[in-house]
Design an enzyme around this catalytic site. Sequence first.
Site, short mmCIF file in Angstrom:
data_model
loop_
_atom_site.label_atom_id
_atom_site.label_comp_id
_atom_site.label_asym_id
_atom_site.label_seq_id
_atom_site.Cartn_x
_atom_site.Cartn_y
_atom_site.Cartn_z
N GLU A 186 -70.57 -87.50 -22.79
CA GLU A 186 -70.14 -86.22 -22.21
C GLU A 186 -70.47 -86.19 -20.72
O GLU A 186 -69.65 -85.77 -19.90
CB GLU A 186 -70.83 -85.08 -22.95
CG GLU A 186 -70.67 -83.70 -22.32
CD GLU A 186 -71.98 -82.95 -22.21
OE1 GLU A 186 -72.39 -82.61 -21.08
OE2 GLU A 186 -72.61 -82.71 -23.26
N LEU A 243 -87.97 -59.22 -36.22
CA LEU A 243 -87.44 -60.04 -37.32
C LEU A 243 -85.96 -60.27 -37.06
O LEU A 243 -85.23 -59.33 -36.72
CB LEU A 243 -87.65 -59.33 -38.66
CG LEU A 243 -87.24 -60.05 -39.94
CD1 LEU A 243 -88.13 -59.59 -41.11
CD2 LEU A 243 -85.78 -59.80 -40.29
N PRO A 250 -63.57 -57.44 -12.69
CA PRO A 250 -64.39 -57.33 -13.90
C PRO A 250 -63.50 -57.13 -15.12
O PRO A 250 -62.62 -56.27 -15.12
CB PRO A 250 -65.25 -56.09 -13.63
CG PRO A 250 -65.19 -55.89 -12.15
CD PRO A 250 -63.86 -56.38 -11.72
N LEU A 261 -65.54 -52.79 -18.91
CA LEU A 261 -66.12 -51.60 -18.30
C LEU A 261 -67.57 -51.85 -17.90
O LEU A 261 -68.02 -51.44 -16.83
CB LEU A 261 -66.04 -50.42 -19.28
CG LEU A 261 -66.69 -49.11 -18.84
CD1 LEU A 261 -65.96 -48.52 -17.64
CD2 LEU A 261 -66.74 -48.11 -19.99
#
Length: 988
Positions: A66, A309, A885, A888
């Site tokens: 890779e 947890l 963007p 929101l």
Amino acid sequence: MSVTFTEVPVKSPNDRREYRSITLDNGIKAILISDSETTKAAACLCVNVGSFADPPHIAGLAHFLEHMLFLGTSKYPHENEYSAYIQNHGGNKNASTSQETTDYYFDIDHAFLHGALDRFAQFFLGPLFTETATDREMHAVDSEHCRNIQIDARRQGAVFTQICRKDHPASKFSTGNLQTLSVPDLREQLLKFHSTYYSASIMTLSILGRENLDQLQNWVLEFFSGIPSNGCVSPPVSSQLFEPQALPLEVRIVPVRHFRNMRLMWPLRSSYWDKWRQKPTRYVSHLLGHEGSGSLLSLLKRRGWANSLETGSFRETKGYCVLNCFITLTETGFEARNEVVSLVFSYLDMLRRTLGPDKQWVYAEEAQIALNAFNFKQQEEPMDLVQHLAEELIYYPPKDILSTSLFWDFDTDLIREILDQLVPSNLLLYVVAKDFEGQTDRTEKYSSVPFASSKVPEATQQAWEHAPESQDLYMPRPNPFIPTQFGLKAPIMGLEVLDRREYPRLIMHTPLTNFWYKEDNIYGQPRARVYIRFVTPHVYSSPRNFVLSDIGVNLIEDRLDEVFYGARLAGLEVGFQLVVSGIEMKVSGYNDKIAIFLKDIAAFVSQFQVDSVRFPVIQEKVQRDYKNARLDQPISIATLDSITCMRMNRWTNDEKLAVFENPVSASEVERMVHTIFREDVKLDILAMGNITEQEALDMVSSVVKIAPTPDASVVLGSRPMPSSCYPYNRMVNLPPLPRTSLQSLIPPPADASEMVPETGIYSRRLANLNPDDLNSASVITFMCGMEYPRANALLTLAVELLLEPAFYQLRTVEQLGYVVQRYASCTDNVISMKIAVQSGTKDPVYLESRIWAFLHAFRKDLGAISDDEFNSSVQSLVVKKEEKPHTLGKLVHRFWTHITEHRADFDRIHQEIKELKTLTKAEVIEFYDKIILSDHRQVMSVLVFGKAHRGLVDTPAPAGTHLITDHVAFKRSMPLYPVYTDNIASRL
């Protein structure tokens, strides 16, 4: 070559992108995505092979391959041709190797997708794997491994390879290092692996562009139809991870950091990946990991045994699945760990007893929550989306790859089949704690992890199998926060609104409040966000006040986790964050229930009382967090220390730990929480989303006093803070040091013998506090003065120009280390540039010298850059700044940053783009010379010395270096940058 059309993916009604699924004649499955509004194009190719296919004698070969594919191909032989093309056209690139897949992906200015695909496809058609690059890149992989050695999650994964079956591929060391890759025929092995497994028959491809689907399809045929197929299929993987009778097994591991945790793991008979419509493992994980009343975590916290947890799959592939329950233990929970495990089995027994058709409502709630998220899907970033879909194509039918999150069929038989495997006899139990130091008898081979393992005693197993029933454990109650109203309150115009520069409006300005509001007419989502900053001088006024505030916020969040767990499941979130000027409360989610949610939270904060059981637990957690922060990666420690030296009212972890030398009381914490939310406060508020202006005012004014008027219904009251008490953040303004030569510090680069005389530098030298960490780091910060549009444009363009050359020289060519960072930043309206390197082999003084050598050599390259190259870099940066963007949340974050920096200059990006387009090469060179090479530069370096070089930390610094040994005294002796103030009232 022709294509076969497959079923069009089912998409969200809120998804404006267009999709097409095809299969090429060579077997590549591809998903095409047309997005007419995108500024970035992206692509990902996933090969259904990973570290499981490594040859037995070359651990890490798939991962190494890779790395190597980035370093030249037959058509484009220059090592950084692909990387430079992506970088120079506003893009990013990366790759990742997992157990069964390897992903390669990038994004780029949409206008340059065609050229990027051409270079990208060559990875799979004609990689070079040159001898020189092969030799060098082994060191990059080794540096990556050195970094990973100190990451506890990876260390626990390394132990897993030692305890599973030796003939199972899960036992392989997947990263590789210099030792495993040092084989005489490595290049031949790379070629063999590539020709064997990099076959079109096990490849999936995802491409997103602004072009229509027909054009994208033509490009896929042009570049990827020539990838050969040998009919290879991905290697099968057995679900039998452990030898018969190996379980139940307890494994005790010594971590790097100070913590105690437990991981209960159950290897399942099947991976259940083909049961995605029923989702039996997801259903069981949802119940076992529930945090509301009646949950396992709720009982553990009440007994003082646990802090958190989590449930899910510890390891999951197409061949196997290990379901796990991860619990962070308190000190008393560690001592009572057998009882903790017993409670886990008590809860599982309760689930088995109560499971039946009458509990389908729990599944139906999960299904509704998932359907809401699908119907009102938020648009992903292009690179994230293509990577996700290329992976999904491996496992799921093309028609379903966009909707695999949905729940379709409640199957009690499948759920019971899962539960019947979550029994003590099938348990692999990890217990991780510093308490085990000196009590281990084994060491993991590659990461040197101390551990011990033993069969769970028969008596203990029997006790767990007959765990007592507890009346405190029961199924969740119905969730009242699931939204039902999704109507939109404004016409949706799409991302073009941002081009019209519609920004938040200041709708209220009082001695107490600056309240900003904007409706959502862009995203068409039934969501809203309300951010409130309680500006107060109290939080950061001293280390003790900070610690008291930190404990208080942790106690609040600890309780809210249980009380409002249902809200979180339903898509409502709340977060608290300490900032230099006070504390922020951020609430977000579906607007249907957000007002009720906000009021409930505010009521809780208003009535806050310290829980006597949780107080010592949370106090110990906070103290431990400070200790662990001292064991962060060296590059992070150096970066944080540079900020601490430059920013007023910034406290080190040592200063925070010193607070505990005098006992911290619950009453102190309680008083501090009430102080920071009620006394001497200034409020900055931003409300955005699917809410009207009046709804925003009503929602916030019902919980926070936003005007100095009496209102008995207000939950959080406050009194205005005198303007003289406002906690402005200040940055040190470094005086230039006397001119001196750094010849002794900087070995000249290979192609240069003359060095430019330097002014002095401010420097910090720190020992890496992790005694086993081999890594060192050097971080150099160049201060660039107060920000304004043209200065920002100059700085970001200078960084853009050196991004790829710095990475190529310092990491690819010189192999200094795996981590090379270079970026611009803005803190308290002061801009700077950082260049940083972390290495597992080189000492930080040497790293610093090579950074300086690069900066001098690059000055010549900068002078020689052509007009076309310069203009290309300008356009690349413009593309990055113009990227809109996609959600929101990201837009709100952008606006909130402007508001909390006291500027509210929402048009800043457009101003910077305007300045960028007028910059000349001569200006950039002048700027570079000024901040890096001139007599007036302001430079600080922080060096962190790792294990092998710790003895050098006290060696004399070169002449002209101002060593900082006490950051407090240093800041007191330094001038400060001025405070930026804005006339907010003029925005009304």
